[in-house]
Design a protein around this motif. Structure first.
Motif, mmCIF file in Angstrom:
data_model
loop_
_atom_site.group_PDB
_atom_site.id
_atom_site.type_symbol
_atom_site.label_atom_id
_atom_site.label_comp_id
_atom_site.label_asym_id
_atom_site.label_seq_id
_atom_site.Cartn_x
_atom_site.Cartn_y
_atom_site.Cartn_z
ATOM 1 N N PRO A 28 32.034 33.236 32.409
ATOM 2 C CA PRO A 28 31.651 32.356 33.512
ATOM 3 C C PRO A 28 32.216 32.876 34.820
ATOM 4 O O PRO A 28 33.166 33.645 34.858
ATOM 5 N N GLY A 29 31.643 32.425 35.918
ATOM 6 C CA GLY A 29 32.110 32.859 37.224
ATOM 7 C C GLY A 29 31.103 32.500 38.282
ATOM 8 O O GLY A 29 30.191 31.707 38.041
ATOM 9 N N PRO A 30 31.240 33.074 39.491
ATOM 10 C CA PRO A 30 30.270 32.821 40.550
ATOM 11 C C PRO A 30 28.850 33.069 40.058
ATOM 12 O O PRO A 30 28.539 34.170 39.585
ATOM 13 N N ARG A 31 28.005 32.079 40.171
ATOM 14 C CA ARG A 31 26.691 32.136 39.522
ATOM 15 C C ARG A 31 25.846 33.316 39.986
ATOM 16 O O ARG A 31 25.249 34.022 39.176
ATOM 17 N N ARG A 32 25.787 33.536 41.288
ATOM 18 C CA ARG A 32 24.929 34.596 41.806
ATOM 19 C C ARG A 32 25.401 35.966 41.323
ATOM 20 O O ARG A 32 24.592 36.787 40.876
ATOM 21 N N HIS A 33 26.703 36.210 41.416
ATOM 22 C CA HIS A 33 27.236 37.498 40.976
ATOM 23 C C HIS A 33 27.075 37.679 39.474
ATOM 24 O O HIS A 33 26.752 38.778 39.005
ATOM 25 N N GLU A 83 35.980 41.137 36.476
ATOM 26 C CA GLU A 83 35.384 41.266 37.809
ATOM 27 C C GLU A 83 34.997 39.906 38.378
ATOM 28 O O GLU A 83 35.217 39.623 39.563
ATOM 29 N N LEU A 84 34.432 39.034 37.544
ATOM 30 C CA LEU A 84 34.057 37.701 38.004
ATOM 31 C C LEU A 84 35.280 36.866 38.352
ATOM 32 O O LEU A 84 35.257 36.083 39.314
ATOM 33 N N ALA A 85 36.356 37.034 37.595
ATOM 34 C CA ALA A 85 37.590 36.299 37.899
ATOM 35 C C ALA A 85 38.151 36.731 39.247
ATOM 36 O O ALA A 85 38.644 35.904 40.027
ATOM 37 N N GLY A 161 44.295 41.813 36.319
ATOM 38 C CA GLY A 161 43.569 41.042 37.313
ATOM 39 C C GLY A 161 43.275 39.628 36.856
ATOM 40 O O GLY A 161 43.257 38.694 37.665
ATOM 41 N N LEU A 162 43.043 39.444 35.550
ATOM 42 C CA LEU A 162 42.779 38.110 35.026
ATOM 43 C C LEU A 162 43.990 37.199 35.214
ATOM 44 O O LEU A 162 43.861 36.048 35.647
ATOM 45 N N GLN A 163 45.157 37.705 34.894
ATOM 46 C CA GLN A 163 46.368 36.906 35.029
ATOM 47 C C GLN A 163 46.636 36.572 36.501
ATOM 48 O O GLN A 163 47.063 35.464 36.823
ATOM 49 N N TYR A 164 46.381 37.521 37.374
ATOM 50 C CA TYR A 164 46.594 37.289 38.801
ATOM 51 C C TYR A 164 45.647 36.206 39.315
ATOM 52 O O TYR A 164 46.062 35.299 40.045
ATOM 53 N N ALA A 165 44.379 36.285 38.929
ATOM 54 C CA ALA A 165 43.412 35.268 39.347
ATOM 55 C C ALA A 165 43.787 33.900 38.793
ATOM 56 O O ALA A 165 43.676 32.887 39.487
ATOM 57 N N ARG A 166 44.241 33.873 37.545
ATOM 58 C CA ARG A 166 44.640 32.596 36.949
ATOM 59 C C ARG A 166 45.847 32.012 37.672
ATOM 60 O O ARG A 166 45.922 30.805 37.924
ATOM 61 N N LEU A 167 46.799 32.873 38.044
ATOM 62 C CA LEU A 167 47.980 32.416 38.777
ATOM 63 C C LEU A 167 47.592 31.851 40.142
ATOM 64 O O LEU A 167 48.115 30.808 40.558
ATOM 65 N N ARG A 223 37.724 26.244 38.859
ATOM 66 C CA ARG A 223 36.838 27.307 38.372
ATOM 67 C C ARG A 223 37.586 28.627 38.237
ATOM 68 O O ARG A 223 37.337 29.401 37.313
ATOM 69 N N CYS A 224 38.495 28.873 39.169
ATOM 70 C CA CYS A 224 39.276 30.108 39.120
ATOM 71 C C CYS A 224 40.104 30.167 37.847
ATOM 72 O O CYS A 224 40.145 31.197 37.168
ATOM 73 N N VAL A 225 40.758 29.074 37.512
ATOM 74 C CA VAL A 225 41.556 29.024 36.287
ATOM 75 C C VAL A 225 40.665 29.193 35.067
ATOM 76 O O VAL A 225 40.999 29.903 34.116
ATOM 77 N N SER A 226 39.506 28.539 35.091
ATOM 78 C CA SER A 226 38.592 28.596 33.948
ATOM 79 C C SER A 226 38.048 30.001 33.736
ATOM 80 O O SER A 226 38.010 30.509 32.607
#
Length: 238
Positions: A28-33, A83-85, A161-167, A223-226
């Motif tokens: 999941p992530g930004p729909r358009r991307h 990448e989506l995260a 990158g996933l952990q950074y986005a989640r943080l 959404r970022c956490v998800s």
């Protein structure tokens, strides 16, 4: 060539489980991307399989070769998720970095053409809360700006990158919750000291705008956490 169907293990080509729908659930992530990424992947696979089939290979073997060269579903989706995260995390941080300071600077307009902002009836606690609300807004905007840099130039130094986005998402959720409580406290004290504020149009407009901005920021953070959750892929039988 979109009607290609495969045998066991060719999960990218399953006509009964379209790529966009399956990849959308797993990454999941930004729909358009997300749509652009999975559409590009699907088209690349179909074009490659078609080229191999036109070159004389059996259609099923052509599909298998295309998948082997591109990467299997389980191999590719985690990279897409990362990448989506990153995209979702950057969007969240940019909203806090740029919108929050503007909202803070515009808040004095809520008290436009009134004497309340200099009224001596305001308690010391009220002004302390107002100052903290403003200071934390700008501090959070500065931290969010640094987070944006981390998603861009600083990404080369990030191992996960996933952990950074989640943080970033989790920190935003915590900040928004605490900031909302602080803002609500200021508003309640304002009504206790100046009851007429409850019907003052600039105040009502400001409340609506702030609620919408904070609500959207909260949605971005959740959404970022998800999106940044670690992928949990299972083998899919074709």
């Amino acid at each position: 060539m979109g009607t290609l169907s495969g045998g066991r293990g060719l999960t990218w080509f399953r006509p009964d489980r379209p790529l966009c729908r399956r990849a959308g659930r797993r990454a999941p992530g930004p729909r358009r991307h997300r749509h652009e990424m999975v559409t590009e992947a699907r088209d690349s696979l179909l074009d490659a399989a078609e080229a191999y089939a036109d070159a004389g290979q059996d259609p099923l073997d052509a599909q298998r070769r295309a998948v082997a060269e591109f990467g299997t579903y389980r191999q590719v989706v985690p990279g897409y998720q990362a990448e989506l995260a990153t995209l979702q995390g950057r969007r969240t941080a940019m909203w806090i970095a740029f919108v929050l300071p503007v909202m803070t600077l515009l808040e004095p307009l809520m008290w436009w053409d009134t004497s309340w902002s200099t009224d001596e009836r305001a308690s010391h606690v009220y002004w302390v809360l107002v100052d903290h609300f403003q200071y934390t807004s700008f501090l959070a905007a500065g931290a969010a700006g640094l987070a944006v840099v981390g998603f861009g130039w600083g990404s080369r130094f990030l191992r996960d990158g996933l952990q950074y986005a989640r943080l970033v998402g989790q920190a935003t959720v915590v900040f928004l919750g605490m900031h909302a409580l602080l803002g609500a406290s200021v508003f309640v004290l304002s009504l206790r000291q100046w009851p007429a504020a409850a019907t003052w149009p600039p105040v009502l407009i400001g409340i609506a705008v702030n609620a919408a901005a904070f609500g959207y920021a909260g949605l971005l953070a959740v959404r970022c956490v998800s999106v940044a959750r670690q992928p949990r892929l299972r083998a899919v039988a074709g």
